[in-house]
Design a protein around this motif. Structure first.
Motif, PDB file in Angstrom:
ATOM      1  N   VAL A 105       0.838  -1.205   0.000  1.00  0.00           N
ATOM      2  CA  VAL A 105       0.000   0.000   0.000  1.00  0.00           C
ATOM      3  C   VAL A 105       0.869   1.249   0.000  1.00  0.00           C
ATOM      4  O   VAL A 105       0.633   2.195  -0.761  1.00  0.00           O
ATOM      5  N   ILE A 106       1.897   1.257   0.829  1.00  0.00           N
ATOM      6  CA  ILE A 106       2.796   2.407   0.902  1.00  0.00           C
ATOM      7  C   ILE A 106       3.541   2.592  -0.423  1.00  0.00           C
ATOM      8  O   ILE A 106       3.625   3.707  -0.951  1.00  0.00           O
ATOM      9  N   ALA A 107       4.059   1.507  -0.986  1.00  0.00           N
ATOM     10  CA  ALA A 107       4.800   1.599  -2.243  1.00  0.00           C
ATOM     11  C   ALA A 107       3.899   2.063  -3.386  1.00  0.00           C
ATOM     12  O   ALA A 107       4.304   2.908  -4.200  1.00  0.00           O
ATOM     13  N   GLU A 108       2.683   1.542  -3.443  1.00  0.00           N
ATOM     14  CA  GLU A 108       1.747   1.945  -4.496  1.00  0.00           C
ATOM     15  C   GLU A 108       1.384   3.425  -4.368  1.00  0.00           C
ATOM     16  O   GLU A 108       1.312   4.150  -5.360  1.00  0.00           O
ATOM     17  N   THR A 109       1.160   3.875  -3.147  1.00  0.00           N
ATOM     18  CA  THR A 109       0.818   5.282  -2.925  1.00  0.00           C
ATOM     19  C   THR A 109       1.965   6.198  -3.333  1.00  0.00           C
ATOM     20  O   THR A 109       1.755   7.220  -3.999  1.00  0.00           O
ATOM     21  N   LEU A 110       3.181   5.840  -2.930  1.00  0.00           N
ATOM     22  CA  LEU A 110       4.339   6.647  -3.321  1.00  0.00           C
ATOM     23  C   LEU A 110       4.543   6.627  -4.827  1.00  0.00           C
ATOM     24  O   LEU A 110       4.879   7.647  -5.432  1.00  0.00           O
ATOM     25  N   GLY A 111       4.343   5.472  -5.458  1.00  0.00           N
ATOM     26  CA  GLY A 111       4.470   5.371  -6.907  1.00  0.00           C
ATOM     27  C   GLY A 111       3.460   6.252  -7.628  1.00  0.00           C
ATOM     28  O   GLY A 111       3.797   6.933  -8.608  1.00  0.00           O
ATOM     29  N   GLU A 112       2.214   6.256  -7.146  1.00  0.00           N
ATOM     30  CA  GLU A 112       1.189   7.117  -7.741  1.00  0.00           C
ATOM     31  C   GLU A 112       1.538   8.590  -7.559  1.00  0.00           C
ATOM     32  O   GLU A 112       1.330   9.400  -8.464  1.00  0.00           O
ATOM     33  N   ARG A 113       2.062   8.932  -6.413  1.00  0.00           N
ATOM     34  CA  ARG A 113       2.437  10.330  -6.138  1.00  0.00           C
ATOM     35  C   ARG A 113       3.576  10.779  -7.048  1.00  0.00           C
ATOM     36  O   ARG A 113       3.547  11.873  -7.607  1.00  0.00           O
ATOM     37  N   VAL A 114       4.594   9.935  -7.212  1.00  0.00           N
ATOM     38  CA  VAL A 114       5.711  10.266  -8.094  1.00  0.00           C
ATOM     39  C   VAL A 114       5.228  10.389  -9.536  1.00  0.00           C
ATOM     40  O   VAL A 114       5.644  11.302 -10.268  1.00  0.00           O
ATOM     41  N   GLU A 115       4.353   9.501  -9.969  1.00  0.00           N
ATOM     42  CA  GLU A 115       3.812   9.561 -11.326  1.00  0.00           C
ATOM     43  C   GLU A 115       3.002  10.838 -11.545  1.00  0.00           C
ATOM     44  O   GLU A 115       3.095  11.476 -12.593  1.00  0.00           O
ATOM     45  N   ALA A 116       2.217  11.237 -10.536  1.00  0.00           N
ATOM     46  CA  ALA A 116       1.456  12.484 -10.640  1.00  0.00           C
ATOM     47  C   ALA A 116       2.391  13.682 -10.699  1.00  0.00           C
ATOM     48  O   ALA A 116       2.142  14.631 -11.452  1.00  0.00           O
ATOM     49  N   LEU A 117       3.479  13.664  -9.944  1.00  0.00           N
ATOM     50  CA  LEU A 117       4.467  14.742 -10.010  1.00  0.00           C
ATOM     51  C   LEU A 117       5.134  14.787 -11.377  1.00  0.00           C
ATOM     52  O   LEU A 117       5.357  15.857 -11.943  1.00  0.00           O
ATOM     53  N   ARG A 118       5.431  13.609 -11.921  1.00  0.00           N
ATOM     54  CA  ARG A 118       6.088  13.530 -13.215  1.00  0.00           C
ATOM     55  C   ARG A 118       5.182  14.072 -14.323  1.00  0.00           C
ATOM     56  O   ARG A 118       5.633  14.773 -15.214  1.00  0.00           O
ATOM     57  N   LYS A 119       3.901  13.735 -14.265  1.00  0.00           N
ATOM     58  CA  LYS A 119       2.960  14.187 -15.291  1.00  0.00           C
ATOM     59  C   LYS A 119       2.499  15.619 -15.077  1.00  0.00           C
ATOM     60  O   LYS A 119       1.970  16.246 -15.976  1.00  0.00           O
ATOM     61  N   GLY A 120       2.652  16.118 -13.855  1.00  0.00           N
ATOM     62  CA  GLY A 120       2.207  17.467 -13.549  1.00  0.00           C
ATOM     63  C   GLY A 120       0.724  17.558 -13.244  1.00  0.00           C
ATOM     64  O   GLY A 120       0.128  18.621 -13.337  1.00  0.00           O
ATOM     65  N   THR A 121       0.112  16.431 -12.878  1.00  0.00           N
ATOM     66  CA  THR A 121      -1.328  16.407 -12.606  1.00  0.00           C
ATOM     67  C   THR A 121      -1.644  16.404 -11.119  1.00  0.00           C
ATOM     68  O   THR A 121      -2.768  16.133 -10.727  1.00  0.00           O
ATOM     69  N   ASP A 122      -0.687  16.715 -10.295  1.00  0.00           N
ATOM     70  CA  ASP A 122      -0.904  16.637  -8.851  1.00  0.00           C
ATOM     71  C   ASP A 122      -1.401  17.938  -8.250  1.00  0.00           C
ATOM     72  O   ASP A 122      -1.713  18.004  -7.076  1.00  0.00           O
ATOM     73  N   GLY A 123      -1.478  19.002  -9.041  1.00  0.00           N
ATOM     74  CA  GLY A 123      -1.992  20.269  -8.537  1.00  0.00           C
ATOM     75  C   GLY A 123      -0.959  21.126  -7.835  1.00  0.00           C
ATOM     76  O   GLY A 123      -1.286  22.164  -7.285  1.00  0.00           O
ATOM     77  N   VAL A 124       0.307  20.711  -7.858  1.00  0.00           N
ATOM     78  CA  VAL A 124       1.363  21.494  -7.232  1.00  0.00           C
ATOM     79  C   VAL A 124       1.808  22.568  -8.221  1.00  0.00           C
ATOM     80  O   VAL A 124       2.156  22.275  -9.357  1.00  0.00           O
ATOM     81  N   LYS A 125       1.782  23.812  -7.799  1.00  0.00           N
ATOM     82  CA  LYS A 125       2.172  24.919  -8.656  1.00  0.00           C
ATOM     83  C   LYS A 125       3.675  25.164  -8.515  1.00  0.00           C
ATOM     84  O   LYS A 125       4.207  25.207  -7.408  1.00  0.00           O
ATOM     85  N   VAL A 126       4.345  25.304  -9.649  1.00  0.00           N
ATOM     86  CA  VAL A 126       5.779  25.590  -9.649  1.00  0.00           C
ATOM     87  C   VAL A 126       5.958  27.066  -9.326  1.00  0.00           C
ATOM     88  O   VAL A 126       5.368  27.922  -9.961  1.00  0.00           O
ATOM     89  N   VAL A 127       6.765  27.369  -8.316  1.00  0.00           N
ATOM     90  CA  VAL A 127       6.941  28.752  -7.870  1.00  0.00           C
ATOM     91  C   VAL A 127       8.344  29.274  -8.168  1.00  0.00           C
ATOM     92  O   VAL A 127       8.752  30.271  -7.614  1.00  0.00           O
ATOM     93  N   GLU A 128       9.076  28.580  -9.042  1.00  0.00           N
ATOM     94  CA  GLU A 128      10.413  29.027  -9.418  1.00  0.00           C
ATOM     95  C   GLU A 128      10.308  30.178 -10.410  1.00  0.00           C
ATOM     96  O   GLU A 128       9.377  30.247 -11.207  1.00  0.00           O
ATOM     97  N   ALA A 129      11.284  31.060 -10.393  1.00  0.00           N
ATOM     98  CA  ALA A 129      11.312  32.193 -11.325  1.00  0.00           C
ATOM     99  C   ALA A 129      12.760  32.493 -11.685  1.00  0.00           C
ATOM    100  O   ALA A 129      13.688  32.131 -10.952  1.00  0.00           O
ATOM    101  N   GLY A 130      12.938  33.155 -12.812  1.00  0.00           N
ATOM    102  CA  GLY A 130      14.280  33.579 -13.196  1.00  0.00           C
ATOM    103  C   GLY A 130      15.107  32.477 -13.805  1.00  0.00           C
ATOM    104  O   GLY A 130      16.342  32.526 -13.733  1.00  0.00           O
ATOM    105  N   HIS A 131      14.482  31.463 -14.402  1.00  0.00           N
ATOM    106  CA  HIS A 131      15.206  30.357 -15.012  1.00  0.00           C
ATOM    107  C   HIS A 131      14.947  30.367 -16.517  1.00  0.00           C
ATOM    108  O   HIS A 131      13.915  30.851 -16.979  1.00  0.00           O
ATOM    109  N   THR A 132      15.890  29.821 -17.255  1.00  0.00           N
ATOM    110  CA  THR A 132      15.726  29.672 -18.701  1.00  0.00           C
ATOM    111  C   THR A 132      15.479  28.218 -19.012  1.00  0.00           C
ATOM    112  O   THR A 132      16.230  27.345 -18.566  1.00  0.00           O
TER     113      THR A 132
END
Length: 138
Positions: A105-132
């Motif tokens: 259960v823990i491994a599956e949850t972490l795997g889903e979280r990493v996959e959501a981060l990779r796809k950008g579908t997790d709702g986390v907004k990128v707050v970085e600025a000043g990058h090329t």
């Protein structure tokens, strides 16, 4: 009993428990983890009561509970009586299965979280600025 379009539907207790369990599991990962941890606690308590009630064992209840936890984590084998050996086997087998389920259960949850981060579908907004950003560069 429920009435659907004029017909009465009867649900058996098994169907009702199965439906309730499935709803609880599908609700969230925390519910599933809590369910597994509850089963672990119940297995240990029932095994401790069985050891405590065994006339060939001199353990008090707290010592029996600690002993069942050692069986559950496969750290000790029973040696005092046949009953204790059977309990040790059953609790060790349950410990292997339930610990594996909890880790899965823990491994599956972490795997889903990493996959959501990779796809950008997790709702986390990128707050970085000043990058090329250089696209297509390897």
């Amino acid at each position: 009993r429920k009435a659907v379009q004029g017909r009465e539907i009867r649900s058996s207790l098994t169907q009702l428990l199965s439906y309730t369990l499935e709803r609880a599991i599908n609700r969230s990962v925390l519910t599933l983890a809590a369910l597994i941890i509850s089963v672990i606690a119940m297995v240990n308590v029932f095994a401790a009561v069985a050891i405590w009630l065994d006339p060939n064992t001199s353990d008090d209840f707290s010592a029996a509970l600690l002993l069942t936890w050692a069986y559950f984590t496969s750290q000790k084998a029973g040696t005092e009586s046949v009953v204790q050996n059977v309990i040790a086997f059953v609790v060790s087998a349950a410990g292997l299965l339930l610990n594996a389920a909890l880790i899965a259960v823990i491994a599956e949850t972490l795997g889903e979280r990493v996959e959501a981060l990779r796809k950008g579908t997790d709702g986390v907004k990128v707050v970085e600025a000043g990058h090329t950003l250089v696209i297509g560069w390897t």
